[in-house]
Design an enzyme around this catalytic site. Structure first.
Site, PDB file in Angstrom:
ATOM      1  N   SER A   1       5.645  -7.674   5.818  1.00 52.66           N
ATOM      2  CA  SER A   1       5.472  -7.595   4.283  1.00 52.66           C
ATOM      3  C   SER A   1       6.304  -6.515   3.760  1.00 52.66           C
ATOM      4  CB  SER A   1       4.039  -7.053   3.867  1.00 52.66           C
ATOM      5  OG  SER A   1       3.827  -5.990   4.796  1.00 52.66           O
ATOM      6  N   CYS A   2       6.986  -6.209   2.235  1.00 55.38           N
ATOM      7  CA  CYS A   2       7.806  -5.537   2.093  1.00 55.38           C
ATOM      8  C   CYS A   2       7.108  -5.597   0.264  1.00 55.38           C
ATOM      9  CB  CYS A   2       9.295  -6.217   1.541  1.00 55.38           C
ATOM     10  SG  CYS A   2       9.543  -6.148   3.597  1.00 55.38           S
ATOM     11  N   ASP A   3       7.858  -3.613  -0.119  1.00 54.24           N
ATOM     12  CA  ASP A   3       7.335  -3.882  -1.817  1.00 54.24           C
ATOM     13  C   ASP A   3       8.593  -3.054  -2.310  1.00 54.24           C
ATOM     14  OD1 ASP A   3       4.118  -3.700  -1.805  1.00 54.24           O
ATOM     15  OD2 ASP A   3       4.263  -3.017   0.146  1.00 54.24           O
TER      16      ASP A   3
ATOM     17  N   GLU B   1      11.613 -10.219  -0.566  1.00 51.53           N
ATOM     18  CA  GLU B   1      10.016 -10.177  -0.086  1.00 51.53           C
ATOM     19  C   GLU B   1      10.169 -11.322  -0.135  1.00 51.53           C
ATOM     20  OE1 GLU B   1       8.006  -7.504  -0.732  1.00 51.53           O
ATOM     21  OE2 GLU B   1       9.358  -5.999  -1.825  1.00 51.53           O
TER      22      GLU B   1
ATOM     23  N   ASN C   1       4.787  -9.239  -1.720  1.00 47.90           N
ATOM     24  CA  ASN C   1       4.591 -10.862  -1.090  1.00 47.90           C
ATOM     25  C   ASN C   1       4.286 -11.818  -1.699  1.00 47.90           C
ATOM     26  OD1 ASN C   1       5.154  -8.696   1.343  1.00 47.90           O
ATOM     27  ND2 ASN C   1       6.448 -10.168   1.352  1.00 47.90           N
TER      28      ASN C   1
END
Length: 468
Positions: A49-51, A136, A231
């Site tokens: 996951s990423c932001d 993402e 995501n």
């Protein structure tokens, strides 16, 4: 050039994890340090996951655009930080990306990249035209191509090397999607795992959110205030640009009747979303709340604090995944002022210092943040791929590991190092906020030398990545 300054923790607290899973946080600057104990709940292993975040005036405190990203990846994956100068290429040149070859263009911009050391592309980065991009993982109704194509991370780098604005980079990425598609293993593992991508593209004047489903795409322009992506699909009916066949495909597939409002995130949402998408919704909501709390006062320091936020899950450290690299950029609206990019090159931003980078004519590689190279013997290059593992740790990553070990075996020494580095980090941010003192000379190189000089005066040993 990157100042190699390593840190364990840049917030005013230490942390200890007991054998029973209790995380203890202690403020090290308070006269009577308060202690907060958080019971680690039993939960499924969190996913990749990423932001990504952006603040544009009036969301920013100053006349700056502020970009930020946390890259959450497999726990043992190493991210390196690399600089590539602007380059002219001969006609007919071929470019080797992670899995496929594509035609090279005549000229590519200078870029600084934070990337998983096993691949060609990047999780995030910037170019010398004042463009920043982060990506993402997303899942949609459109099937994921099982074959090898361009990774979303390849598209990040290609957008930076070929785009001179956020919109220019967006057109580069969508054009390459149309020609080559997206796909291929997204982690260094023999078990195939792939996804589609969304992107946050930012320059000095505006930002674009680009969300994809195979070769289809939709984009939303952001010109003011704050915005974040995670995501999950976020673009509804407020569409600024789209693939010309997007709605026809949706209607042909029976996903949209062709009547009424077209909401991309409803029409293309996955029918069987993985658990990671539900977690992403919570993280997206938490990131939105943190941005809104600081709407009108966002600075680089605020953005770094958001990336370090653990309760929201934005700073991930659980199970097989964690935040393996982070980036914050200051993009002044005034084109005469240089952009300043801060990258960690180490995991967990709550225990890392963001090191500054400025494009200039005298940039040199910093070997301490570059991973070992294995050439044709690299497991990513051999078929079948990823049948073995190699040590990709760079020197700064190893120093970071040693620092974490020091915290465990010698808490007093760990507290001492933490205290020095917390103060160092705030000093660095104050210097960045006061950049106009050096910018009267209109020379980014002098600005960087000024920052470096002040840091060396403050604590010389830390500029050489030493654990003093």
């Amino acid at each position: 050039m990157i100042v190699c300054i390593e840190s364990h923790e840049c917030r005013n607290r230490t942390s200890t994890l007991s054998r029973d899973g209790t995380l203890t946080l202690t403020c090290i600057l308070a006269a009577t340090p308060p202690v907060l104990q958080i019971e680690r709940m039993s939960e499924p292993e969190p996913p990749l996951s990423c932001d990504c975040f952006v603040s544009l005036p009036p969301g920013s405190q100053d006349d700056h655009v502020i970009f930020g990203k946390n890259s959450d990846r497999p726990r043992e994956e190493v991210q390196e930080v690399l600089y590539y100068p602007a380059t002219d290429h001969p006609p007919g040149a071929i470019l080797e990306c992670t899995y496929i070859q594509i035609p090279q263009i005549e000229h590519t911009h200078a870029v600084v990249l934070s990337r998983p050391a096993w691949l060609w592309g990047a999780e995030m980065g910037a170019n010398d035209k004042g463009v920043c991009i982060g990506n993402e993982a997303v899942w949609t109704r459109e099937a994921i191509d099982p074959g090898e194509a361009l990774l979303g991370m390849d598209l990040v780098r290609l957008g930076l090397e070929r785009g001179d604005s956020a919109w220019g980079a967006l057109t580069v990425i969508t054009g390459l999607l149309e020609q080559h598609g997206q796909g291929g293993p997204c982690r260094e593992d023999p078990v195939h795992f792939s996804y589609h991508n969304s992107f946050l593209l930012v320059d000095r004047n505006e930002a674009w959110v680009l969300e994809t489903a195979g070769k289809l795409w939709v984009a939303q322009k952001v010109t003011e205030g704050v915005k974040n992506i995670s995501n999950a699909l976020t673009i509804g009916s407020e569409i600024s640009a789209e693939h010309p066949e997007l709605r026809r495909v949706a209607q042909a597939q029976g996903w949209w009747s062709g009547e009424g409002e077209f909401c991309f995130n409803e029409v293309f949402k996955s029918e069987n979303p993985p658990a990671r998408m539900e977690l992403a919704k919570k993280r997206y909501s938490g990131g939105t709340q943190l941005l809104q709390q600081h709407d009108g006062t966002v600075t680089a320091k605020v953005m770094m604090s958001i990336l370090r936020d653990k309760p929201s899950g934005i700073c991930m450290d659980s199970g097989g995944f964690r935040t393996t690299g982070s980036m914050v950029s200051i993009l002044p609206r005034d084109p005469s002022l240089p952009c300043i990019h801060f990258l960690t090159a180490t995991p967990d931003p709550s225990r890392s210092v963001f090191k500054p980078f400025i494009f200039s004519e005298s940039v040199a590689p910093v070997l301490k943040v570059i991973s070992p190279q294995y050439g044709p013997d690299d497991p990513v290059r051999n078929q079948p791929r990823f049948q073995s593992q190699v040590d990709r740790r760079h020197d700064l990553y190893k120093a970071h590991e040693a620092a974490l070990q020091l915290m465990e075996i010698n808490p007093d020494k760990g507290d001492e190092v933490l205290s020095v580095r917390i103060t160092l980090m705030w000093r660095l941010l104050v210097l960045a906020d006061q950049q106009e003192m050096a910018l009267e000379l209109r020379n980014p190189v002098l600005l960087f030398d000024w920052l470096l000089h002040n840091l060396m005066l403050f604590h010389p040993s830390l500029t050489d990545c030493k654990m003093s």
